[in-house]
Write a protein that holds these residues in place. Sequence first.
Motif: not given
Length: 437
Positions: A296-302
């Motif tokens: 998976s991956y970490i979602v960027g931004g707020n």
Amino acid sequence: MFMEPDMSREELLSLQEKKFKRTMELAFKTPLYSRKFKEAGLSSADITSINDLEKLPFSSKQDIVKDYRAAIADYKDLSVFHTTSGTSGTPTVVGYTNNDVEVQTSNEARNLLTAGFKKGDTIIQTSSYGLFFAGLCFHEALRGIGAVVVPAGKQATSRQQADMIHFYRPTGIIGIPQFILKWATLYEEMFGEDPRESSLSRGYALGEPVPEGKRKRIEDIWDIDLRIGYGLTEVGSGGECEEKYGVHWPEDLSLMEVIDPETDERVAAGERGEMVYTTISRTGTLAIRFCSRDSSYIVGGNCSCGRITRRVMPPEFRLDGLVKIKGTLTSPFAIDSAIFSYEGVRDYLVVVTEDSSGLDRIDVFIDSDLLTSSQVESLSDRFGGKVWFKPSSVKVVEKDSIPVIGRKGKKIIDLRVEADYGDELKSFLEKYGESAD
């Protein structure tokens, strides 16, 4: 108590630092991690802050399976043992102190509030009770937020689950998505009522990846808002907010990293890799740089919801759950996504075998009243372009005839690896398989 930390991002990072240092004091005293750290040439003086996290060696499910006691920090204060679901093989035994039980119960309560559950709801809780932690944890979390719990757990038949939805008139349901979908068909069949007119208004799906096509199908057939939860017994869990784009990970309870599984190096922000977690609030079984095998991956931004915790996308597959078919690795998620892109699919089963010449044979069985012969042919083409192999056959079978294999209902049966999945599958293949042609 159950809400996200009421603090700034900077304050959260400071809290993580404090908790990390305390966890490392505990880890250096455990048989498992003290050995690993010694083998890596590390002493406690080498690990003074979260910035030193990358110095630490990785751990895995296999480490804990080998000796589950060796990863426990505070053995004298243990409260309960639970196990993982065993999705990827041997279940892992995890020891919880009273602190850990309270931490994870609070964590799940937070996830359920994030997913839209609230005080006054009546919730059918269908996750298994017993050695697997989820059932008991959700039960207490629901009580904690003031909801009424119907502790359905795993019933003997899907008809019993559908009957409970009709009888108790719940506002929400927690369960494995493929079963929530199946219960809608049975609900209509048993009671002559449109599932859209039922009392359900929200759902929480867990236990398997949920392609958007399947989510839409579940939401449409029940007329509910379906959110997704993701977690690991060894580490913790997160839940989706109204944006429905990644689960908010409880970063005050565990740290997350994304690494390249080939090089073991961290990947750039937003890139896909293997999720690695470090618990910083548990005192029983510790997970230090725990390789989840989840891709998976970490979602960027707020996030638009305003929460300060970062989001991780629910994994589409586990790196050790990929299946090699006709020389190409594919994931159950890709197959699930391809099949549920068609309206009217209730259930399916993919069976992989070898033909008489030793080549891979892939038989796909679909439970649907709506697929035409041209759509069946189209489905074969979709497989060819979506998951890089073309099935040997695609067959539409009788309603509710597909057997449930395993606790979570396996959808890909690889008879090349395991020849016997029980009499129910054997009977099904005798009726619908190659030999029945």
